[in-house]
Design an enzyme around this catalytic site. Sequence first.
Site, PDB file in Angstrom:
ATOM      1  CB  SER A  54      35.123  54.295  35.635  1.00  0.00           C
ATOM      2  OG  SER A  54      33.418  54.294  35.753  1.00  0.00           O
ATOM      3  CB  ALA A  96      30.452  53.683  35.833  1.00  0.00           C
ATOM      4  CB  CYS A  97      32.891  49.502  32.847  1.00  0.00           C
ATOM      5  SG  CYS A  97      34.825  48.655  32.767  1.00  0.00           S
ATOM      6  CB  ILE A  98      36.613  49.333  37.549  1.00  0.00           C
ATOM      7  CG1 ILE A  98      37.679  50.536  38.819  1.00  0.00           C
ATOM      8  CG2 ILE A  98      37.406  47.832  37.448  1.00  0.00           C
ATOM      9  CD1 ILE A  98      37.297  49.973  39.952  1.00  0.00           C
TER      10      ILE A  98
END
Lengths: 97, 119, 123
Positions: free
Chosen positions: B82, B77-79
């Site tokens: 997220s 998941a992209c930080i």
Amino acid sequence: MLHTINKSPFETTTFETCIRFLISADPILLIEDGVYAVQAGNKFSSSIETILKTNPVYALQPDLSARGITAITDGVQCIDYDGFVGLVEEHQVNSWF
Amino acid sequence: MKIGILLKEGPYNHQASDTAFKFAEAAIAKGHTVDAVFLYNDGVTNVTKLMDPPQDDRNISARWSELSQKHGVEILACIAASKRRGINDDVLVQGTAITGLGTLTDIAIRNDRLVTFGD
Amino acid sequence: MENENINKIMHVLRHAPHGTIYTYEGLEMILIMAAYEQDLSVVFIGDGVYALKKSQDTSGIGMKGFAKTFMALDGYDVEKLYVDKLSLEERGLTEDDLVVDVEVLDSATIGSLMKEQDVIIHH
């Protein structure tokens, strides 16, 4: 280049936009709500027939079945996820949504 | 063939997550390597363990977790996406991780294909 | 491919800027990818062209404006900004309405550019 379209052509302009950038011989795969485009005898049937003269058109069978679409515009090929993967083996992918 | 997947929508609202999953399963069944599934936009909410759908429905986060553990698919998941949406390490299902957009760039470069699913 | 270490990656922006987050997060992705020295291009199609419109003022909707960020792309060596001619015309816009210098291309040219790409990401 494989073009996938997941939107109903009745809902958005995604279908007609994708078609405008299509290069001859590149395949189109209709998935999700995109499969409504290939129901026989609808507003887009003549458009599909025109595309079929230069480009192969595929529709994802599980999405057709889920939506109760049994009559398909002639010339459109129905494939399953395995066939989807097969097209991806042959082409880079341009996913339109 | 090595395949990367970019998933840009969350679970249930759109079919994108389901199509991405079915595609990944089919690619693995055909002998391809699904290297990674990168989650962007609302896609990051695919992997929260707080997900608790009715018994008779598919559990989308559990499904991604199983895919990761059974087939070694990285589920990332992209930080930045997220953080916006309240996803952090505490809520991730097993076999998934949070990473930066640089990783997506690597995935795009190192795979033969990047297939996007969105809405 | 001319250089096997360089991938052609095209970002296609197709949403208007503030009604959804797609264009903003798309721009964030483009800025990160720009650091990886790939052959990047950005194409504005459909409502995506609205992202470049001059005179946007988001102060009244409580969101950060980002039209000016497109002006910074040049500094990240993202120089290939293409706008779909028909999309611009349909919306009654011209190049003078846009915040950055772009190349306005017809459908066939954009279609050919798409065909050359290793990766295409729609936002």
